[in-house]
Design a protein around this motif. Structure first.
Motif, short mmCIF file in Angstrom:
data_model
loop_
_atom_site.label_atom_id
_atom_site.label_comp_id
_atom_site.label_asym_id
_atom_site.label_seq_id
_atom_site.Cartn_x
_atom_site.Cartn_y
_atom_site.Cartn_z
N VAL A 79 94.78 13.04 -52.25
CA VAL A 79 96.22 12.78 -52.41
C VAL A 79 97.03 13.85 -51.68
N TYR A 80 96.58 15.09 -51.75
CA TYR A 80 97.25 16.19 -51.05
C TYR A 80 97.28 15.92 -49.54
N LEU A 81 96.12 15.58 -48.98
CA LEU A 81 96.05 15.29 -47.54
C LEU A 81 96.93 14.10 -47.17
N ALA A 82 96.90 13.07 -48.01
CA ALA A 82 97.74 11.90 -47.74
C ALA A 82 99.22 12.26 -47.79
N ALA A 83 99.60 13.10 -48.74
CA ALA A 83 101.00 13.51 -48.84
C ALA A 83 101.44 14.30 -47.62
N VAL A 108 96.67 14.06 -67.95
CA VAL A 108 96.03 15.04 -67.07
C VAL A 108 96.02 14.54 -65.63
N VAL A 109 95.67 13.29 -65.45
CA VAL A 109 95.61 12.71 -64.10
C VAL A 109 96.99 12.73 -63.46
N CYS A 110 97.99 12.26 -64.18
CA CYS A 110 99.35 12.20 -63.61
C CYS A 110 99.88 13.58 -63.29
N LEU A 124 99.36 5.20 -56.65
CA LEU A 124 99.09 4.39 -57.84
C LEU A 124 97.61 4.03 -57.95
N ALA A 125 96.99 3.70 -56.83
CA ALA A 125 95.56 3.40 -56.83
C ALA A 125 94.74 4.63 -57.25
N ALA A 126 95.15 5.81 -56.80
CA ALA A 126 94.44 7.03 -57.19
C ALA A 126 94.56 7.27 -58.70
N ILE A 127 95.74 7.06 -59.23
CA ILE A 127 95.93 7.24 -60.67
C ILE A 127 95.09 6.24 -61.46
N LEU A 128 95.16 4.99 -61.06
CA LEU A 128 94.42 3.96 -61.79
C LEU A 128 92.91 4.15 -61.67
N SER A 129 92.44 4.55 -60.50
CA SER A 129 91.00 4.75 -60.35
C SER A 129 90.52 5.94 -61.20
N CYS A 130 91.32 7.00 -61.28
CA CYS A 130 90.94 8.13 -62.14
C CYS A 130 90.93 7.73 -63.61
N ILE A 131 91.89 6.92 -63.99
CA ILE A 131 91.99 6.55 -65.41
C ILE A 131 90.89 5.57 -65.80
N PHE A 132 90.72 4.51 -65.00
CA PHE A 132 89.79 3.45 -65.41
C PHE A 132 88.36 3.66 -64.92
N VAL A 133 88.19 4.17 -63.74
CA VAL A 133 86.83 4.35 -63.21
C VAL A 133 86.22 5.65 -63.70
N LEU A 134 86.98 6.73 -63.64
CA LEU A 134 86.45 8.04 -64.02
C LEU A 134 86.68 8.37 -65.50
N GLY A 147 108.05 1.52 -44.95
CA GLY A 147 106.64 1.12 -44.90
C GLY A 147 105.72 2.28 -45.23
N ILE A 148 106.01 3.44 -44.65
CA ILE A 148 105.20 4.63 -44.93
C ILE A 148 105.28 4.99 -46.40
N LEU A 149 106.51 4.98 -46.95
CA LEU A 149 106.66 5.32 -48.37
C LEU A 149 105.96 4.31 -49.27
N THR A 150 106.02 3.03 -48.92
CA THR A 150 105.37 2.01 -49.74
C THR A 150 103.86 2.18 -49.74
N VAL A 151 103.29 2.42 -48.57
CA VAL A 151 101.83 2.62 -48.49
C VAL A 151 101.41 3.84 -49.29
N PHE A 152 102.19 4.92 -49.21
CA PHE A 152 101.84 6.12 -49.98
C PHE A 152 101.96 5.85 -51.48
N ALA A 153 103.01 5.17 -51.89
CA ALA A 153 103.18 4.87 -53.32
C ALA A 153 102.04 4.00 -53.85
N LEU A 154 101.62 3.03 -53.06
CA LEU A 154 100.49 2.18 -53.48
C LEU A 154 99.19 2.98 -53.55
N GLY A 155 98.97 3.86 -52.58
CA GLY A 155 97.79 4.72 -52.61
C GLY A 155 97.81 5.68 -53.78
#
Length: 138
Positions: free
Chosen positions: A121-125, A72-74, A56-66, A46-54
């Motif tokens: 992402v660092y803090l979450a990791a 570079v993002v990855c 992925l959300a960080a990557i997608l938000s940087c790519i599409f929103v920013l 569960g912990i790993l799944t939540v982190f993986a989803l977060g």
């Protein structure tokens, strides 16, 4: 006749062993242990799944929103996770210094928003690693 007596004794011993097993709480202890192991695995995944989803959300938000380049993002976010994995046992001041260096690099290179997401992402990791360590210690 002697064979019948020894067979009867063996049967009596088996009955006594089975009755002793039924009285003993060993099978209950085994069942509780297995249930704890299942709960531990569920929390771990569960912990790993939540982190993986977060992540992925960080990557997608940087790519599409920013509107930042994918590579570079990855690279930056994977490096942040790797730095977190290396420093998660370090003192808090060392981790704060790593975050501040990342944000300073973002200011210098004009990618403050990317490095802010990287700091999150660092803090979450680090938190995920502490959570996984506590789950594995149980």
């Amino acid at each position: 006749m002697e064979n019948e007596k020894s067979t009867a004794r063996d049967n009596d011993l088996e009955i006594v062993e089975i009755a002793e097993f039924k009285r003993d709480n060993t099978h209950k202890k085994i069942a509780k242990h297995e249930e704890r192991q299942r709960q531990r695995r569920r929390r771990f995944y569960g912990i790993l799944t939540v982190f993986a989803l977060g992540f992925l959300a960080a990557i997608l938000s940087c790519i599409f929103v920013l509107q930042m380049p994918v590579v570079v993002v990855c690279v930056v976010l994977v490096l942040e996770v790797m730095i977190a994995a290396c420093l998660y046992d370090a003192k808090i001041w060392a981790q704060a210094a790593a975050i501040l260096v990342g944000i300073a690099a973002g200011v210098v290179f004009g990618r403050l928003s990317l490095m802010t997401v990287g700091a999150i992402v660092y803090l979450a990791a680090v938190l995920v690693l502490y959570g996984l360590r506590s789950v594995l210690r149980e």
